[in-house]
Design a protein around this motif. Structure first.
Motif, short mmCIF file in Angstrom:
data_model
loop_
_atom_site.label_atom_id
_atom_site.label_comp_id
_atom_site.label_asym_id
_atom_site.label_seq_id
_atom_site.Cartn_x
_atom_site.Cartn_y
_atom_site.Cartn_z
N GLU A 122 0.85 -1.20 0.00
CA GLU A 122 0.00 0.00 0.00
C GLU A 122 0.88 1.24 0.00
O GLU A 122 2.05 1.18 0.36
N PRO A 123 0.30 2.39 -0.41
CA PRO A 123 1.11 3.61 -0.44
C PRO A 123 1.58 3.97 0.97
O PRO A 123 0.83 3.81 1.93
N MET A 124 2.82 4.42 1.06
CA MET A 124 3.39 4.78 2.37
C MET A 124 4.05 6.15 2.25
O MET A 124 4.53 6.52 1.18
N VAL A 125 4.06 6.87 3.36
CA VAL A 125 4.69 8.19 3.36
C VAL A 125 5.68 8.28 4.52
O VAL A 125 5.45 7.71 5.59
N LEU A 126 6.77 8.98 4.28
CA LEU A 126 7.70 9.32 5.35
C LEU A 126 7.62 10.84 5.49
O LEU A 126 7.92 11.57 4.54
N SER A 137 -3.33 7.41 1.96
CA SER A 137 -4.26 7.01 0.89
C SER A 137 -3.69 7.48 -0.45
O SER A 137 -2.87 8.39 -0.51
N TRP A 138 -4.16 6.85 -1.53
CA TRP A 138 -3.70 7.28 -2.86
C TRP A 138 -4.06 8.75 -3.10
O TRP A 138 -3.25 9.52 -3.60
N GLU A 139 -5.30 9.15 -2.73
CA GLU A 139 -5.73 10.53 -2.97
C GLU A 139 -4.78 11.49 -2.27
O GLU A 139 -4.33 12.49 -2.84
N ALA A 140 -4.48 11.19 -0.99
CA ALA A 140 -3.60 12.09 -0.23
C ALA A 140 -2.19 12.11 -0.82
O ALA A 140 -1.54 13.15 -0.86
N ALA A 141 -1.75 10.97 -1.32
CA ALA A 141 -0.41 10.91 -1.92
C ALA A 141 -0.35 11.78 -3.18
O ALA A 141 0.59 12.55 -3.38
N PHE A 142 -1.38 11.66 -4.04
CA PHE A 142 -1.38 12.48 -5.27
C PHE A 142 -1.50 13.96 -4.93
O PHE A 142 -0.87 14.82 -5.56
#
Ligand SMILES: Nc1nc2c(c(=O)[nH]1)N[C@H]1C(S)=C(S)[C@@H](COP(=O)(O)OP(=O)(O)OC[C@H]3O[C@@H](n4cnc5c(=O)[nH]c(N)nc54)[C@H](O)[C@@H]3O)O[C@H]1N2
Ligand SMILES: Nc1nc2c(c(=O)[nH]1)N[C@H]1C(S)=C(S)[C@@H](COP(=O)(O)OP(=O)(O)OC[C@H]3O[C@@H](n4cnc5c(=O)[nH]c(N)nc54)[C@H](O)[C@@H]3O)O[C@H]1N2
Ligand SMILES: [Mo]
Length: 765
Positions: A122-126, A137-142
Motif C-alpha cells: 500500500e502507499p506509504m509516506v515518510l 491514501s492514494w488521494e492524499a499521496a497524489f
C-alpha cells in the motif's frame, strides 16, 4: 547457513571451479527451486508456462526477443524464472512491517535482505523528521505530490526517472506528463546502460538501435560477442548462438573473463543439453584487457586493409562503400597508421590471435556484432563502438540478411521507453507531433540525464524526484554523493514493486507508491513492449495482484496528472486510465512507425518498427550515408601497483535486485563482497587468495573512494584487470567518471588499489 535476516559470516564464502559451460539441467533445477520458494507450487504452475508466450506476459528479465515461429512450451531461462519468482512472491511488506522497522534500521540491511521481504502492498509516506514510513491514501499521496510540483518556481525543479521495465503505455503517459508540466528532465536507466551505443549508432548509421532480427543471427556465419555475458544476462541468446553454430557459424568472444555461457552451452530444452556435453560455442576467445576494445577493432581494421592489399577486391565491399558510406578516405589513412606494439599492450592479445580474428572477419559473408556493457561503460565507449561500426561498414555488413549490429539491451522495455519519448532530448519532430496531438507546448530546452540530474540535485536545484521503477540510489555511481543529493530534495517518490535502498535515501518527505508487476492482471487491459530487435508486442499478466491497493503505472501517471495539471489540461487523462487502447491511439499518431498500433500489436507476433539501414540500406544521417569515422587510439592507463576494476553482475541478481548469493558459473558462492584478481597480479601486489582487503578508487582530481572488507578471489581474468559486483562497488565510481558524449558512468574502468583491510570480512554494508 544464511539466516532469514540475510546476514552471512566469514566462514561461508565458498570458491569452487570456474565453470566451462552454462545452463544444462542444473539451471532447470534452480529455476524451479527459486520459483517454489517464492511463489509456491500453484502460482509457479500458473505463471511460468505463460512466460513469453503470445497470450502471456513478457519476461521482466532481459530484452532478448521471442521466437517469431513456433514457441517452445518453456520459452524462458533460469534467470527469467528467478525474475518472475521475485515479483510473484507470496511474501508481503505491510504497514505492520514499516511500523516495526525504522528507516535507520532498514538502512543497515543488505540489498538482498530488503528484496527478500516481499511485495509492497500500500502507499506509504515518510513525513519530515519521521523515523518510520506510515500508510497514506492514494488521494492524499497524489495531492501531496501535486502540492509540491505546483509549488516549484520552475518545472525544471522536478526530475522524472524511468527504469527500463516500464511499459510503452506508461512511458508515453509519463513523458507526456513531464512535458505538460514543462520539463524535459526525463533521465532513464539507459543513460547508465546502452546510451553509448545509441550515441555511436545514431552518428554512424543514423538510428540508435540494432539492425538485426533473430533470423539474421541464426543465419550469420560469424558472430562476435564483445563485452557481454549472455549465459547470465541474456541466457535465451545462447539458444540463438547454438542455432547459428548448427548452421555453420563461428563465434569469436572478446572478454576479460572466460564467461561460462560463452564457452559452452547445454540447452536444457534439448536432448543434447540434458544428456550430452552441450555445444562448444566459442571458436576464438580473445581475453582482452578492460577497455582494450578500441585498440582491438583498430588492429582488425588495419589487418583488413592489409589483406585487401594482398588480394585486391576480396575483402572490402567496394560497391557498398561507394554507394552507402561517407568518409572513406580520411578513415583509410588513419586506419592504416598503427603502432602494433601499442595495440598489443592495450589489448593484452598476441599478434597471431589478432591475425586469426582478422582472417575470419575478412572471409565471413554474414557477420553480426553483439555487445553489451563491456563496451558501453568506459570513457571512450562511443569512439569504441564507432570503430566497431567501421569494421562492419568496410565489409558491407549492414542491411543484408545475416549481418548487422546487435547492441543487446538490458531491461525488458528499455528500448521501447526511448521510442515512447523517455529522453531528455527528443528530436523536434517528436515534440511537434506531441504538441499537435494534445494541444500543449512541450519545452524545447534539453533536460537532465542521470548524471547531470544527480549533479543538479547535489547543487540543491531539484525539489521533487520521482522514480518510475528502478532503484536510483543504488544503480547510480558514487553512492555517497548520490544519496546526499537525493536527501537535498523536498520530496522523493518511488513507484515500486519491491523494497529497495532508494526508499531509504529520501528527501524531506518520501512516498512509496506500490504498483502492479508484469505477472499481474491489470483491469485496464494488456500493455505493450519493444524488445532488443524492435519487435513491439503485447504483454498480459494473469495473477491476482499482490494486494488490493496496487495501481498500475499508467493509472498512477493519469491520477498524478489530473491532480497536478487540473481539469483545464487538454490531455484526456480520464479516458487513458480506463482503457489503454485510447493511449495507443495517441501513440499511433505521435510516435513514428506506430501507425495503426492497436491493430498491428494484436497480430500474432506484434510488429517490427522500421529501421531504414536494416530495411533498405538508407541511412538517416546528416549526409544520408553511413559514416566511417576517425577515432584516436585510446585505452585506460593504469598506474603501477593499481588494477583496473570492472563492476559487473553475478549470476544471481537482476541489477540492484539480489536473488541469491550463488554466482554459480564463476564458482563463487555465499558472498558478494568479493574481488576477482589474476593470481599473477596477486603475487605482484603482495596479496593472497582469500585475504580481506579494502578497495580504494583513485580519481584524476586526487579524490579517493573506499569500500571496506572485500575478500580476494584468485580468478582467471585478464592481467591487470579486477572484477567485483555491482551495486556493492558503486561507491567507487566517481560521478565525473563518464563516457565522452553519452555521459554514461564508466563502471567498467575504475582505477583501484587494494589495501589489507583493517576489519574482518563481512557481508553487510
Ligand atoms: N540475470 C540478469 N539478467 C540481466 C541483468 C541482470 O542483472 N541479471 N541486467 C540486465 C541489464 S539492465 C543489462 S544492461 C544487461 C547487462 O548484460 P552484460 O553486459 O552481460 O552485463 P555485465 O555483468 O555488466 O557484464 C559485462 C560483460 O562484459 C565484460 N567486460 C567488461 N569490461 C569489458 C571490456 O572492457 N571489454 C570487453 N570486451 N568485455 C568487457 C565482462 O567481463 C562481462 O562478461 O543484462 C540484462 N539482463
Ligand atoms: N557500477 C555499475 N552500475 C551500474 C551498472 C553496472 O554495470 N555497474 N549497470 C547500469 C545499468 S546497465 C542499468 S540498466 C542500471 C539499472 O538501474 P535501475 O533500472 O534503476 O535498477 P533495477 O535494479 O533494475 O531496479 C530494481 C527495482 O525496480 C523496481 N521494480 C521492479 N519491477 C517493477 C515494475 O514492474 N514496476 C515498477 N514501477 N518498479 C519495478 C523494484 O522496486 C526494484 O527494487 O544500473 C546501472 N548501474
Ligand atoms: Mo542495463
Amino acid at each position: 547457513m544464511r539466516g532469514p535476516d540475510g546476514e552471512i559470516d566469514e566462514a561461508e564464502l565458498r570458491v569452487g571451479e570456474v565453470h566451462d559451460h552454462a545452463a544444462g539441467m542444473t539451471a532447470v533445477g534452480v529455476s524451479l527451486k527459486r520459483a517454489y520458494e517464492q511463489m509456491g507450487v500453484a502460482r509457479t504452475v500458473m505463471t511460468l508456462p505463460l512466460l513469453n508466450q503470445r497470450h502471456g506476459f513478457d519476461c521482466p528479465g532481459c530484452a532478448w526477443p521471442e521466437s517469431q515461429g513456433r514457441r517452445k512450451p518453456a520459452e524462458f531461462c533460469e534467470n527469467g524464472a528467478k525474475a518472475v519468482a521475485e515479483e510473484a512472491t507470496t511474501r508481503r511488506v505491510t504497514r505492520e512491517f514499516f511500523a516495526a522497522h525504522p528507516i535507520a534500521e532498514l538502512a543497515t540491511k543488505t540489498d538482498y535482505w530488503l528484496g527478500q521481504q516481499g511485495r509492497l502492498t500500500e502507499p506509504m509516506v515518510l513525513r519530515p523528521g519521521g523515523t518510520h514510513y506510515e500508510p497514506i491514501s492514494w488521494e492524499a499521496a497524489f495531492a501531496l505530490m501535486a502540492g509540491e510540483l505546483n509549488a516549484m518556481t520552475s518545472p525544471d525543479e522536478a526530475l522524472f526517472y524511468t527504469s527500463g521495465r516500464t511499459s510503452n503505455e506508461a512511458a508515453f503517459l509519463y513523458q507526456l506528463f513531464g512535458r505538460s508540466l514543462g520539463t524535459n528532465n526525463l533521465p532513464d536507466c539507459s543513460n547508465m546502460c546502452h546510451e553509448s551505443s545509441g550515441a555511436a549508432l545514431t552518428e554512424t548509421i543514423g538510428i540508435g538501435k540494432g539492425s538485426v532480427s533473430l533470423a539474421d543471427l541464426h543465419g550469420a556465419d560469424l558472430i562476435l560477442v564483445v563485452g557481454q555475458n549472455p549465459g547470465t544476462n541474456h541466457p535465451r541468446m545462447l539458444s540463438a548462438l547454438e542455432e547459428a553454430k548448427r548452421g555453420g557459424a563461428s563465434i569469436i568472444s572478446v572478454n576479460p573473463l572466460p564467461e561460462a555461457g560463452l564457452m559452452r552451452f547445454k540447452d536444457p530444452q534439448g536432448v543434447r543439453g540434458v544428456l550430452g556435453g552441450g555445444t562448444a560455442l566459442t571458436d576464438v576467445f580473445c581475453q582482452i584487457r578492460l577497455g582494450g576494445d578500441l585498440a582491438f577493432f583498430k588492429a582488425i581494421a588495419a589487418r583488413l586493409f592489409a589483406l585487401e592489399e594482398q588480394a585486391p577486391g576480396t575483402v572490402l565491399d567496394r560497391e557498398f562503400l561507394d554507394r552507402h558510406t561517407h568518409g572513406f578516405d580520411p578513415y583509410r589513412v588513419q586506419a592504416r597508421d598503427v603502432d602494433e606494439k601499442e595495440l598489443l599492450a592495450a589489448t593484452g592479445l598476441t599478434s597471431e590471435l589478432l591475425d586469426e580474428v582478422a582472417v575470419r572477419f575478412a572471409r565471413a559473408e554474414r557477420i553480426v556484432l553483439c555487445w553489451a556493457m563491456g563496451l558501453t561503460q568506459h570513457k571512450h565507449s562511443v569512439p569504441t563502438i564507432r570503430k566497431a561500426v567501421n569494421l562492419l561498414l568496410l565489409r558491407g555488413m549492414i542491411g543484408k540478411p545475416g549481418a548487422g549490429v546487435c547492441p543487446v539491451r538490458g531491461h525488458s522495455n528499455v528500448q521501447g521507453d526511448r521510442t515512447m519519448g523517455i529522453c531528455e532530448k527528443m528530436p523536434e519532430s517528436f515534440l511537434a507531433a506531441l504538441d499537435a496531438e494534445f494541444g500543449i507546448t512541450s519545452p524545447r530546452k534539453h533536460g537532465y540525464d542521470t548524471v547531470d540530474g544527480i549533479r543538479a540535485m547535489a547543487r540543491g536545484e531539484i525539489r521533487v524526484f520521482m522514480g518510475m521503477g528502478g532503484n536510483f540510489a543504488r544503480a547510480t555511481p558514487d553512492t555517497q554523493v548520490t544519496e546526499a543529493a537525493l536527501r537535498r530534495c523536498l520530496l522523493t517518490v518511488q513507484v515500486s514493486t519491491k523494497l529497495n535502498r532508494s526508499h531509504l535515501a529520501t528527501g524531506d518527505t518520501a512516498l512509496i507508491l506500490p504498483t502492479l508487476g508484469r505477472t499481474e492482471r491489470d483491469p485496464s487491459g494488456f500493455v505493450t513492449v519493444e524488445d532488443s530487435m524492435s519487435v513491439v508486442h503485447r504483454s498480459r499478466g494473469r495473477l491476482r495482484p499482490a494486494s488490493g491497493h496496487l495501481l498500475s503505472e499508467p493509472v498512477i501517471v493519469c491520477r498524478l496528472a489530473r491532480a497536478t495539471l487540473g481539469a483545464g489540461h487538454p490531455g484526456p487523462w480520464e479516458e487513458f486510465e480506463t482503457g489503454y487502447d485510447r493511449v495507443r491511439e495517441a501513440i499511433a499518431r505521435v510516435v513514428p512507425g506506430c501507425e495503426d498500433y492497436n491493430t498491428r500489436v494484436r497480430g500474432r507476433n506484434g510488429f517490427v518498427l522500421p529501421h531504414p539501414p536494416r530495411d533498405s540500406r538508407e541511412f538517416p544521417t546528416t549526409t544520408g550515408k553511413a559514416h566511417l569515422t576517425v577515432n584516436e587510439l585510446t585505452y585506460p592507463r593504469v598506474p603501477e601497483g593499481r588494477l583496473l576494476l570492472q563492476t559487473l553482475r553475478s549470476h544471481d541478481q537482476y541489477n540492484t535486485t539480489i536473488y541469491g548469493l550463488s554466482d554459480r558459473y564463476r564458482g563463487i558462492e555465499n558472498a558478494r563482497r568479493v574481488v576477482m584478481v589474476h593470481p599473477g597480479d596477486l603475487g605482484q601486489l603482495g596479496l593472497r587468495d582469500g585475504q580481506t582487503v579494502d578497495l580504494v578508487s583513485e580519481w584524476t582530481d586526487g579524490t579517493e573512494r573506499r569500500v571496506t572488507a572485500f575478500r580476494v578471489v584468485a580468478y582467471p581474468t585478464a592481467r591487470g584487470c579486477a572484477a567485483a559486483y555491482y551495486p556493492e562497488t558503486n561507491p567507487l565510481v566517481p560521478l565525473d567518471s563518464v563516457a565522452d558524449t553519452s555521459n554514461t558512468p564508466a563502471s567498467k574502468s575504475v582505477v583501484v588499489r587494494l589495501e589489507p583491510a583493517a576489519g574482518p570480512f563481512r557481508e553487510n554494508p
